[in-house]
Design a protein around this motif. Structure first.
Motif, PDB file in Angstrom:
ATOM      1  N   ILE A  26      43.114   6.753  81.793  1.00 28.60           N
ATOM      2  CA  ILE A  26      43.129   8.464  80.962  1.00 28.60           C
ATOM      3  C   ILE A  26      44.460   8.722  80.666  1.00 28.60           C
ATOM      4  O   ILE A  26      44.853   9.251  79.705  1.00 28.60           O
ATOM      5  N   ALA A  27      45.638   8.161  81.514  1.00 30.76           N
ATOM      6  CA  ALA A  27      47.057   8.705  81.158  1.00 30.76           C
ATOM      7  C   ALA A  27      47.325   7.921  80.142  1.00 30.76           C
ATOM      8  O   ALA A  27      48.183   8.434  79.386  1.00 30.76           O
ATOM      9  N   ALA A  28      46.862   6.882  80.033  1.00 29.30           N
ATOM     10  CA  ALA A  28      47.256   6.021  78.926  1.00 29.30           C
ATOM     11  C   ALA A  28      46.665   6.641  77.316  1.00 29.30           C
ATOM     12  O   ALA A  28      47.470   6.743  76.328  1.00 29.30           O
ATOM     13  N   ALA A  29      45.544   7.189  77.622  1.00 31.30           N
ATOM     14  CA  ALA A  29      44.944   7.759  76.443  1.00 31.30           C
ATOM     15  C   ALA A  29      45.915   9.170  76.034  1.00 31.30           C
ATOM     16  O   ALA A  29      45.978   9.337  74.996  1.00 31.30           O
ATOM     17  N   GLU A  30      46.064   9.908  77.149  1.00 28.29           N
ATOM     18  CA  GLU A  30      46.820  11.024  77.059  1.00 28.29           C
ATOM     19  C   GLU A  30      48.164  10.796  76.308  1.00 28.29           C
ATOM     20  O   GLU A  30      48.767  11.311  75.675  1.00 28.29           O
ATOM     21  N   ALA A  31      48.981   9.646  76.932  1.00 22.26           N
ATOM     22  CA  ALA A  31      50.346   9.359  76.239  1.00 22.26           C
ATOM     23  C   ALA A  31      50.003   8.987  75.066  1.00 22.26           C
ATOM     24  O   ALA A  31      51.191   9.350  74.065  1.00 22.26           O
ATOM     25  N   HIS A  32      49.002   8.430  74.313  1.00 18.74           N
ATOM     26  CA  HIS A  32      48.910   8.466  72.708  1.00 18.74           C
ATOM     27  C   HIS A  32      48.248   9.602  72.024  1.00 18.74           C
ATOM     28  O   HIS A  32      47.775   9.251  70.835  1.00 18.74           O
ATOM     29  N   GLY A  33      48.079  10.547  72.531  1.00 13.57           N
ATOM     30  CA  GLY A  33      47.090  11.660  72.257  1.00 13.57           C
ATOM     31  C   GLY A  33      46.052  11.464  71.738  1.00 13.57           C
ATOM     32  O   GLY A  33      45.203  12.073  70.754  1.00 13.57           O
ATOM     33  N   MET A  34      45.079  10.604  72.512  1.00 13.21           N
ATOM     34  CA  MET A  34      43.781  10.123  72.194  1.00 13.21           C
ATOM     35  C   MET A  34      42.677  10.975  72.958  1.00 13.21           C
ATOM     36  O   MET A  34      43.177  11.573  74.143  1.00 13.21           O
ATOM     37  N   ALA A  35      41.715  11.453  72.535  1.00 11.94           N
ATOM     38  CA  ALA A  35      40.757  11.957  73.193  1.00 11.94           C
ATOM     39  C   ALA A  35      39.735  10.851  73.816  1.00 11.94           C
ATOM     40  O   ALA A  35      39.541   9.799  73.283  1.00 11.94           O
ATOM     41  N   MET A  36      39.205  11.085  74.891  1.00  7.72           N
ATOM     42  CA  MET A  36      38.627  10.213  75.830  1.00  7.72           C
ATOM     43  C   MET A  36      37.472  10.868  76.277  1.00  7.72           C
ATOM     44  O   MET A  36      37.491  12.100  76.949  1.00  7.72           O
ATOM     45  N   VAL A  37      36.107  10.312  76.232  1.00  4.65           N
ATOM     46  CA  VAL A  37      35.031  10.859  76.692  1.00  4.65           C
ATOM     47  C   VAL A  37      33.974   9.914  77.551  1.00  4.65           C
ATOM     48  O   VAL A  37      34.001   8.714  77.209  1.00  4.65           O
ATOM     49  N   PHE A  38      33.763  10.490  78.841  1.00  4.46           N
ATOM     50  CA  PHE A  38      32.897   9.356  79.654  1.00  4.46           C
ATOM     51  C   PHE A  38      31.683   9.683  79.481  1.00  4.46           C
ATOM     52  O   PHE A  38      31.172  10.745  79.501  1.00  4.46           O
ATOM     53  N   THR A  39      30.761   8.628  79.406  1.00  2.52           N
ATOM     54  CA  THR A  39      29.250   8.811  79.377  1.00  2.52           C
ATOM     55  C   THR A  39      28.551   8.591  80.537  1.00  2.52           C
ATOM     56  O   THR A  39      27.337   9.195  80.945  1.00  2.52           O
ATOM     57  N   GLY A  40      29.069   8.205  81.717  1.00  2.00           N
ATOM     58  CA  GLY A  40      28.713   7.761  83.026  1.00  2.00           C
ATOM     59  C   GLY A  40      27.523   6.575  82.998  1.00  2.00           C
ATOM     60  O   GLY A  40      26.830   6.443  84.081  1.00  2.00           O
ATOM     61  N   GLU A  41      27.381   5.918  82.040  1.00  2.25           N
ATOM     62  CA  GLU A  41      26.567   4.793  82.243  1.00  2.25           C
ATOM     63  C   GLU A  41      27.220   3.655  81.122  1.00  2.25           C
ATOM     64  O   GLU A  41      27.673   4.070  79.992  1.00  2.25           O
ATOM     65  N   ARG A  42      26.733   2.540  81.661  1.00  2.98           N
ATOM     66  CA  ARG A  42      27.173   1.466  80.653  1.00  2.98           C
ATOM     67  C   ARG A  42      26.022   0.828  79.847  1.00  2.98           C
ATOM     68  O   ARG A  42      24.906   0.924  80.016  1.00  2.98           O
ATOM     69  N   HIS A  43      26.305  -0.209  78.906  1.00  3.31           N
ATOM     70  CA  HIS A  43      25.245  -0.879  78.127  1.00  3.31           C
ATOM     71  C   HIS A  43      25.767  -2.206  78.078  1.00  3.31           C
ATOM     72  O   HIS A  43      25.681  -2.733  76.887  1.00  3.31           O
ATOM     73  N   PHE A  44      25.818  -2.882  79.006  1.00  7.95           N
ATOM     74  CA  PHE A  44      26.032  -4.556  79.194  1.00  7.95           C
ATOM     75  C   PHE A  44      24.903  -5.184  78.391  1.00  7.95           C
ATOM     76  O   PHE A  44      23.462  -4.771  78.481  1.00  7.95           O
ATOM     77  N   ARG A  45      25.122  -6.101  77.439  1.00  2.78           N
ATOM     78  CA  ARG A  45      23.915  -6.637  76.871  1.00  2.78           C
ATOM     79  C   ARG A  45      24.528  -8.076  76.820  1.00  2.78           C
ATOM     80  O   ARG A  45      25.426  -8.560  75.885  1.00  2.78           O
ATOM     81  N   HIS A  46      23.768  -8.809  77.448  1.00  2.00           N
ATOM     82  CA  HIS A  46      24.270 -10.406  77.512  1.00  2.00           C
ATOM     83  C   HIS A  46      23.009 -11.235  76.989  1.00  2.00           C
ATOM     84  O   HIS A  46      22.012 -10.906  76.668  1.00  2.00           O
TER      85      HIS A  46
END
Length: 529
Positions: A509-529
């Motif tokens: 999150i700190a890296a996103a902040e440093a570059h002025g990026m907005a970041m959103v968490f979904t709370g779930e992943r979508h692995f597709r193997h």
């Protein structure tokens, strides 16, 4: 085992009456005595056939609302008796059991009843008992009895009788027995699967999967591999239920890729605009939403025109002439859509090698489903990844929230990422993919590959800068380190959506902040193997 067995007596009891009058008359013309039950007997008599009721053979009427009619030694003895075993023949003579040389049975429509949403009591009544018992008996005794369980085998049966002076060959009976045992196995699989679902049991002690041969394929993933395609009894809209309007038969890889393309296209509701997906080797190489299918196709193709060559195109709406013309500018293996207008079909007819599929609608992307995969010595079974993200569940974790346009692109990219092989990184801009990184062992590598694809896109289109500048990005799983976000920032991305949940989330999150990026968490992943 005898080879030729004359057919002198047949027992016919069918739920599906298709072709029944013709079959009955054809058997009568060959001097075959017909035994039958209930509605089947009535239909045969209406067709002008002479029928002997099974009740006359058993000495008992149908009872218990038809639940009991053929479960009797006089029927099963006639099916199971070995005609070349003296003790069996003596038993038949002693008890007045007539030999049955041909069994024609198709089962109660349990699968169709369940697919139609029937209540439990109705579904239970459609579980056939006598039918499977007779089929299994006749199939076991294929040395002497021919079991026919599919309407499409009637013509083959009559041809067999004509070719052998009213008899069947052992090879023919064996082939029928194979089909018969497959039918009862698939039927029982459908019943046990339905019971597991109705009881809410995800992992029953035994799980069986059944299907009906839809196509014997030329080969599998490679020419040295044999392959076949099996469809469910009542398949959802998609490649298994689609109609091939033109072109060669689908190959193994065509079917796999077309399924992947259409599943992603179905993520986007037609009411919200047209969507187009282009898939190559089971991964999307371009996807877009737009006001028209033509614009959606062009935006999808622009993402990676090199990979789009020889790919699969899927639409969520009607394929019209303008879109058809654009698709035909580039070599394409398969096109699938829920509707195709006459002008578009006429244009495709000029390129007869292109496989054109019309599906009976769009699959419901959020409908519960099962996914199964074979491994050495077993099967992996899971719920299909049909989860749709709800806006209210998203969590903005940076000081800057995404703009409205960024949020639209984040939602779009997230939907696409679910269908990209992991590790997946998807850049999107204007609700179109502009860079996709798929199937890499490192998420950073996926981010860099996606950015490189975007730079190639810029060169192809003569853009002043890579389209990743100002783009939104989706990652199918969390970033374990900040280096992934650094790679996105280096490509010019301004917003990112990811599951979150890593030990180093704070660093990410700190890296996103440093570059002025907005970041959103979904709370779930979508692995597709």
């Amino acid at each position: 085992m005898p080879d030729l067995v004359p057919v002198r007596r047949a027992l016919i009891s069918v739920s599906d009456k298709t072709g029944l009058p013709e079959l009955g008359r054809a058997l009568a013309a060959r001097g075959v005595e017909v035994l039958s039950t209930g509605g089947t007997a009535a239909a045969l008599r209406e067709a002008g056939c002479t029928v002997r009721d099974v009740a006359e053979v058993t000495g008992l009427p149908e009872m218990m609302d038809g639940r009991v009619k053929t479960l009797h030694p006089a029927v099963h003895g006639g099916l199971l008796a070995l005609r070349d075993a003296p003790a069996h023949v003596e038993a038949m003579e002693a008890h007045g059991i007539p030999a049955i040389d041909l069994l024609v049975v198709n089962l109660y429509p349990f699968e169709a009843t369940v697919a139609a949403g029937a209540e439990e009591a109705e579904a239970v009544e459609q579980i056939d008992i006598g039918g499977p018992a007779m089929i299994r008996a006749a199939a076991k005794n294929h040395a002497h009895v021919a079991p026919v369980v599919d309407v499409e085998d009637y013509d083959a049966l009559l041809a067999e009788l004509d070719a052998n002076d009213g008899a069947t060959t052992l090879a023919f009976r064996k082939a029928l027995a194979l089909t018969a045992f497959g039918r009862t196995a698939a039927y029982d699989a459908a019943v046990s699967g339905w019971m597991a679902e109705s009881l809410g049991v995800f992992a029953p002690r035994r799980r069986v999967m059944g299907g009906r041969l839809a196509q014997e394929l030329r080969y599998g993933e490679n020419p040295h591999q044999r392959a076949a395609f099996y469809a469910e009894t009542d398949p959802a809209p998609g490649v298994a239920s689609a109609r091939l309007l033109q072109g060669k038969e689908l190959s193994y890889n065509n079917i796999n890729d077309t399924d992947a393309a259409y599943a992603l296209a179905a993520e986007f509701l037609p009411a919200d605009g047209a969507a187009c997906v282009i898939v190559k080797h089971a991964n999307p190489c371009g996807a877009a939403r737009a006001a028209s299918p033509l614009e959606a196709y062009r935006k999808a193709r622009e993402c990676d025109p090199v990979s789009a060559f020889g790919g699969i195109v899927a639409l969520n709406t009607t394929l019209d002439a303008a879109t058809a013309q654009a698709i035909l500018e580039l070599f394409t293996e398969v096109v699938i859509a829920p509707a195709i207008d006459d002008e578009a079909q006429a244009l495709f007819a000029q390129k007869p090698n292109v496989r054109l599929l019309k599906a009976p609608g769009l699959p419901n992307p959020g409908a519960p489903a099962r996914a199964a995969r074979q491994v050495t010595g077993g099967w992996l079974v899971q719920d299909a990844d049909t989860r749709l993200v709800a806006p209210e569940t998203l969590k903005v974790v940076t000081a800057r929230a995404p703009s409205e346009a960024e949020m639209r692109d984040l939602a779009f990219a997230w939907a696409v990422a679910k269908h990209v092989k992991s590790n997946a990184i998807v850049y999107a801009k204007g609700r179109a993919t502009v860079g996709i990184g798929a199937g890499q062992m490192s998420r950073v590598d996926s981010a860099r590959i996606a950015a490189e694809k975007a730079r190639a896109m810029a060169e192809e289109l003569g853009l002043p800068e890579p389209p990743t500048v100002g783009a939104a990005v989706a990652s199918d799983a969390f970033f374990p380190f900040a280096d992934g976000v650094e790679a996105l920032a280096a490509a010019g991305a301004t917003a990112v959506i990811q599951p979150g949940g890593a030990r180093r989330d704070a660093e990410v999150i700190a890296a996103a902040e440093a570059h002025g990026m907005a970041m959103v968490f979904t709370g779930e992943r979508h692995f597709r193997h």
